[in-house]
Write a protein that holds these residues in place. Structure first.
Motif, PDB file in Angstrom:
ATOM      1  N   UNK A   8       0.965  -1.415   0.374  1.00  0.00           N
ATOM      2  CA  UNK A   8      -0.248  -0.572  -0.307  1.00  0.00           C
ATOM      3  C   UNK A   8       0.760   1.789   0.476  1.00  0.00           C
ATOM      4  N   UNK A   9       1.918   1.071  -0.569  1.00  0.00           N
ATOM      5  CA  UNK A   9       2.748   2.874  -0.205  1.00  0.00           C
ATOM      6  C   UNK A   9       2.805   3.018  -1.981  1.00  0.00           C
ATOM      7  N   UNK A  10       3.704   4.215  -2.197  1.00  0.00           N
ATOM      8  CA  UNK A  10       2.774   4.690  -3.289  1.00  0.00           C
ATOM      9  C   UNK A  10       4.393   5.046  -3.253  1.00  0.00           C
ATOM     10  N   UNK A  11       5.322   5.771  -4.680  1.00  0.00           N
ATOM     11  CA  UNK A  11       6.531   5.766  -5.046  1.00  0.00           C
ATOM     12  C   UNK A  11       6.106   7.715  -5.345  1.00  0.00           C
ATOM     13  N   UNK A  12       6.899   7.931  -5.300  1.00  0.00           N
ATOM     14  CA  UNK A  12       7.114   9.458  -5.217  1.00  0.00           C
ATOM     15  C   UNK A  12       9.007   9.516  -6.169  1.00  0.00           C
ATOM     16  N   UNK A  13       9.051  11.191  -7.078  1.00  0.00           N
ATOM     17  CA  UNK A  13      10.068  10.951  -7.621  1.00  0.00           C
ATOM     18  C   UNK A  13      11.014  12.246  -6.419  1.00  0.00           C
ATOM     19  N   UNK A  14      12.046  11.818  -6.915  1.00  0.00           N
ATOM     20  CA  UNK A  14      12.860  12.933  -5.737  1.00  0.00           C
ATOM     21  C   UNK A  14      14.374  13.552  -6.449  1.00  0.00           C
ATOM     22  N   UNK A  15      14.122  14.921  -5.877  1.00  0.00           N
ATOM     23  CA  UNK A  15      14.969  15.432  -6.985  1.00  0.00           C
ATOM     24  C   UNK A  15      16.809  15.386  -7.471  1.00  0.00           C
ATOM     25  N   UNK A  16      16.895  13.848  -6.306  1.00  0.00           N
ATOM     26  CA  UNK A  16      17.813  13.670  -6.038  1.00  0.00           C
ATOM     27  C   UNK A  16      18.709  12.743  -6.921  1.00  0.00           C
ATOM     28  N   UNK A  17      19.771  12.910  -8.106  1.00  0.00           N
ATOM     29  CA  UNK A  17      20.254  11.687  -8.816  1.00  0.00           C
ATOM     30  C   UNK A  17      21.173  11.207  -8.018  1.00  0.00           C
ATOM     31  N   UNK A  18      20.641   9.353  -8.256  1.00  0.00           N
ATOM     32  CA  UNK A  18      21.554   8.614  -7.435  1.00  0.00           C
ATOM     33  C   UNK A  18      23.051   8.187  -9.149  1.00  0.00           C
ATOM     34  N   UNK A  19      24.077   7.887  -9.426  1.00  0.00           N
ATOM     35  CA  UNK A  19      24.902   8.221 -10.738  1.00  0.00           C
ATOM     36  C   UNK A  19      25.301   6.912 -10.199  1.00  0.00           C
ATOM     37  N   UNK A  20      24.976   5.944 -11.614  1.00  0.00           N
ATOM     38  CA  UNK A  20      25.704   4.552 -11.786  1.00  0.00           C
ATOM     39  C   UNK A  20      25.975   4.445 -13.007  1.00  0.00           C
TER      40      UNK A  20
END
Length: 176
Positions: free
Chosen positions: A33-45
């Motif tokens: 029951x958990x939603x997904x939100x955008x995060x402005x912090x990039x994770x570099x791979x």
């Protein structure tokens, strides 16, 4: 390239990555029951900073997992699309084309599969077929800059420079 994937989530709530290849937590989050939100912090791979041998071994492993996934899910076009991509990354272009053809048989109107097919056909030295696949892809979804770019490359290879320039302009207008 940017890729929106869930990478940060609560620990200890039964949330797990699922799938044999390109695992995601989305289904697990949904069941909780958990939603997904955008995060402005990039994770570099940076996976390609590894040794070429390690990259090759990982790609071979993904191709094997992809073969199993396609065998287990013979009606899933995404399984064959992913398998084709793994073959293409290994330079096994004819096998990639076969996997993309199967994906297209299952989802003939999928612009993304057509884009990948067109790119593979170009790499196989089949520019007329590549151009047809990429033209179909932009007809179905004209909003993808990379498809216009690839079509421009193929048209340039075929000597259609005005057509190539038009495609590059469209690509740049979508992704300056």
């Amino acid at each position: 390239f940017p890729s929106a994937k869930v990478r940060l989530f609560p620990n200890g709530r039964g949330i797990r990555f699922e799938g044999a290849v390109h695992e995601l937590v989305n289904a697990s989050l949904s069941r909780q029951g958990l939603g997904v939100a955008d995060c402005p912090i990039p994770i570099h791979h940076y996976p390609l900073l590894r040794s070429p041998e390690r990259v090759r071994r990982k790609r071979e492993m993904y191709a094997e997992l992809g073969r199993r996934k396609a065998a287990e899910c013979p009606d899933d076009p995404k399984a064959f699309l992913e398998l084709g991509t793994q073959y293409a990354e290994l330079g096994r272009i004819q096998e990639a084309i076969r996997a993309y053809r199967e994906a297209l048989r299952l989802a003939p109107q999928d612009a993304g599969i057509l884009r990948q097919m067109g790119t593979a056909l170009h790499l196989a030295g089949r520019p007329a077929e590549a151009e047809r696949a990429l033209e179909l892809s932009v007809r179905l979804d004209p909003s993808r800059a990379e498809t216009w770019r690839n079509l421009g490359v193929v048209r340039g290879v075929r000597g259609n420079w005005p057509g190539a320039v038009d495609c590059f302009r469209r690509s740049l207008s979508l992704n300056p």
